[in-house]
Design a protein around this motif. Structure first.
Motif: not given
Ligand SMILES: Nc1ncnc2c1ncn2[C@@H]1O[C@H](COP(=O)(O)OP(=O)(O)OP(=O)(O)O)[C@@H](O)[C@H]1O
Length: 595
Positions: A315-341
């Motif tokens: 159970f403890l080894n089930t896939d968990a949401e763990i941030d990558k070590p290099e993951a950054k904080e998405l700043l609160e002040s960010i302006s979302i210009n576009d969102l793409k798939f």
């Protein structure tokens, strides 16, 4: 899973308490030295004091025996203090670890599993693993020491008697190991049946209404009976093995003691041992036998802990949401210009839910995702909120893959109203204010926006009314209104995502809300899953899905003229909708509110 993996995990579990284990072991070692002295003093008491009619020596040895007892008791109190900490902290640590993992585990884990099974397995496994806090387990090596020290004393008193005693040990071990293998198998069956039982109970509670309406109580109980019968048989088998173990143990001990008396009496007659020597030999032999019994019990105990530990580790080894070590904080002040798939595909086990999906949403746009049942709309939501990762392709914000952000900071830009929103068994106000950051005015404001305000005024304790498990004391529409109020109350978000947010609203409430939604510019982007033509017509664009593929992207009019299947879908939706008479509405209080 191999034993050494379990051993390593056990070592890790006890690692923070190694100081306590050392102290307990040392105390136990000192205590057992006392236990070795007592039979020796008893021998002297009998041979020199009682049989030698030396009363002064009798008092001396009785005093010494009592002193050892006192010291042992005092050390016992000291040992208890350190033992108590381990015994209380290990289940605490396991529970904390398990609950932390529950909150970080990927959503898909719970799609395949009944929540009551997960819960009961965790409780069972934690209880089983916690049984390792048994002092006997913690001080196993002290028991080994006792066996060697005891044997030395026995050989010293009389080597012939010691050999007689040793001859019985393999027989005892053979019986125990035979029973141990049987017990492990039965234990695994019991664990499996207990999980089935929890699943049955979980389904019975969650599906109580369906069971009653369909009149299948008897069938459900019949299924339960199979499970309970299996469990009953397995448990009685386990008890039988335990009983055989204890009977054979007592038989061996009695046979051994009788043999010891017979052989001992013969040795006394031959002057090879004194009476005191025989008495102390019997005391020492119990000091050897006892740890051997404990060690075999520990092996059995470990065999029941092993499957529990394995399941817990799985159970403890089930896939968990763990941030990558290099993951950054998405700043609160960010302006979302576009969102793409970009070429996004999603495969659930074998089911391809999305296939090479491409679309872009620009800042300021209000967009709908539509399609027939199973076309992949909720799968897009799952990916947008990162409940699932794309099997192929990437999702980008301002041309940066969303995987590069920490989960928490990424989700903080979203206000999501999913199809199934869980409501806590708490007050209306606390359900809306789950971030615990809102003022009462803000809570009331969001209630007015979602259309919940007026019905809340009619509740017995208004905002302080408890709404039951998952809002069970409310109607479907009321539940949705509270959930939507919660979504709208989330502060500082950039994107509003509504997945059939008003499907249970009455026609009038839905129109009021939609009006506010369409005229609001609070969010940088708004993504709506809806089939209401009057809403679709007023959106900037529609992403039209079919069978997990994008069939078209455009305004309502563009898709209506270019896509026949889109036209058919809209026509059938319009037929299902409430007549136009309901379309005209007015409400002074709520329609003036702005999102
Ligand atoms: N957790 C899952 N495991 C396996 N397959 C899934 C899972 N969730 C969805 N699917 C499958 O993926 C496909 C797309 O499902 P999805 O829920 O995204 O569709 P939808 O457009 O939201 O449908 P609806 O309008 O009925 O809500 C369906 O064929 C569905 O059976």
């Amino acid at each position: 899973m191999k034993y050494n993996v379990v051993w390593i995990s056990i070592k890790e579990l006890f690692h923070p308490y190694r100081k306590n284990i050392w102290i307990i072991s040392i105390v136990m070692l000192v205590t057992s030295i006392g236990s070795f002295l007592t039979p020796w003093f008893t021998k002297q008491l009998i041979d020199i004091g009682i049989l030698g009619l030396d009363f002064y020596r009798v008092i001396q040895y009785v005093g010494l025996i009592f002193l050892i007892f006192l010291i042992q008791q005092l050390l016992g109190i000291f040992q208890f203090y350190y033992y108590k900490e381990i015994s209380v902290r290990i289940p605490y640590d396991l529970n904390k670890k398990a609950c932390k993992h529950v909150l970080s585990v990927r959503t898909k884990f719970f799609k395949d599993r009944n929540f009551s099974v997960v819960m009961s397995e965790l409780f069972q496994d934690i209880a089983n693993i916690s049984s390792l806090t048994d002092t006997q387990f913690l001080t196993s090596f002290v028991n080994l020491f006792k066996v060697f020290a005891g044997l030395t004393a026995l050989f010293y008193i009389n080597w012939k008697l010691t050999l007689v005693m040793l001859a019985t040990i393999p027989v005892k071990m053979l019986i125990s190991s035979f029973l141990y293998k049987k017990q492990v198998k039965v234990y695994e069956i019991i664990m499996h049946l207990q999980s089935n039982f929890s699943e049955w109970l979980g389904d019975a509670i969650s599906g109580i209404e369906a069971i009653k309406v369909w009149g299948i109580t008897g069938k459900r109980l019949a299924k339960l009976k199979v499970n309970l019968d299996g469990s009953k048989n397995a448990k009685s088998k386990l008890m039988r093995y335990g009983f055989i173990d204890s009977i054979s143990g007592s038989l061996m001990t009695t046979l051994f003691t009788c043999g010891l008396y017979l052989y001992g009496a013969w040795l006394i007659q031959k002057d090879e041992i004194t009476i005191g020597g025989l008495v102390s030999f019997i005391s020492y032999s119990s000091l050897v036998f006892e740890p051997i019994t404990i060690i075999s019990y520990l092996i059995t105990q470990l065999s029941s802990v092993k499957p529990a530990f394995e399941r817990f580790l799985k159970f403890l080894n089930t896939d968990a949401e763990i941030d990558k070590p290099e993951a950054k904080e998405l700043l609160e002040s960010i302006s979302i210009n576009d969102l793409k798939f970009e070429n996004v595909s999603l495969v659930y086990e074998n089911e391809k839910a999305l296939d090479q999906v491409n679309f872009t949403i620009q800042k300021g746009e209000k967009v709908a995702i539509i399609g027939l049942n199973g076309s992949g709309k909720s799968s897009v939501v799952n990916l947008l909120l990162r409940f699932y990762e794309p099997t192929e392709g990437s999702i980008k914000i301002n041309d940066k893959d969303v995987k590069e952000y920490t989960f928490e900071s990424y989700r903080s830009i979203w206000s999501l109203m999913a199809q199934n929103n869980y409501l806590f068994n708490d007050t209306v106000a606390n359900n809306i204010n789950i971030s615990e950051e809102l003022t009462l005015t803000e809570i009331l404001e969001s209630c007015k926006q979602s259309g919940a305000y007026s019905f809340i005024q009619d509740l017995p304790e208004k905002m302080d009314t408890r709404i039951g498990y998952n809002g069970a004391k409310l109607s479907g529409g009321q539940k949705q209104k509270i959930a939507l109020a919660r979504t709208l109350a989330r502060k500082d978000t950039k994107i509003l995502l509504l997945d059939e947010a008003t499907s249970s609203y009455d026609y009038y409430s839905e129109q009021v809300f939609n009006e506010e939604l369409l005229s609001s510019d609070r969010y940088m982007m708004t993504i709506i899953i809806t089939h209401r033509p009057e809403v679709l017509k007023r959106l900037d664009k529609i992403i039209y899905l079919n069978g997990g593929k994008v069939l078209g992207i455009g305004t309502f009019d563009e898709l209506y003229t270019s896509q026949e299947s889109f036209r058919d879908m809209i026509t059938s939706t319009q037929r299902e909708e409430t007549p136009d008479a309901f379309y005209s509405f007015s409400n002074e209080n709520e329609s003036t509110l702005r999102l």
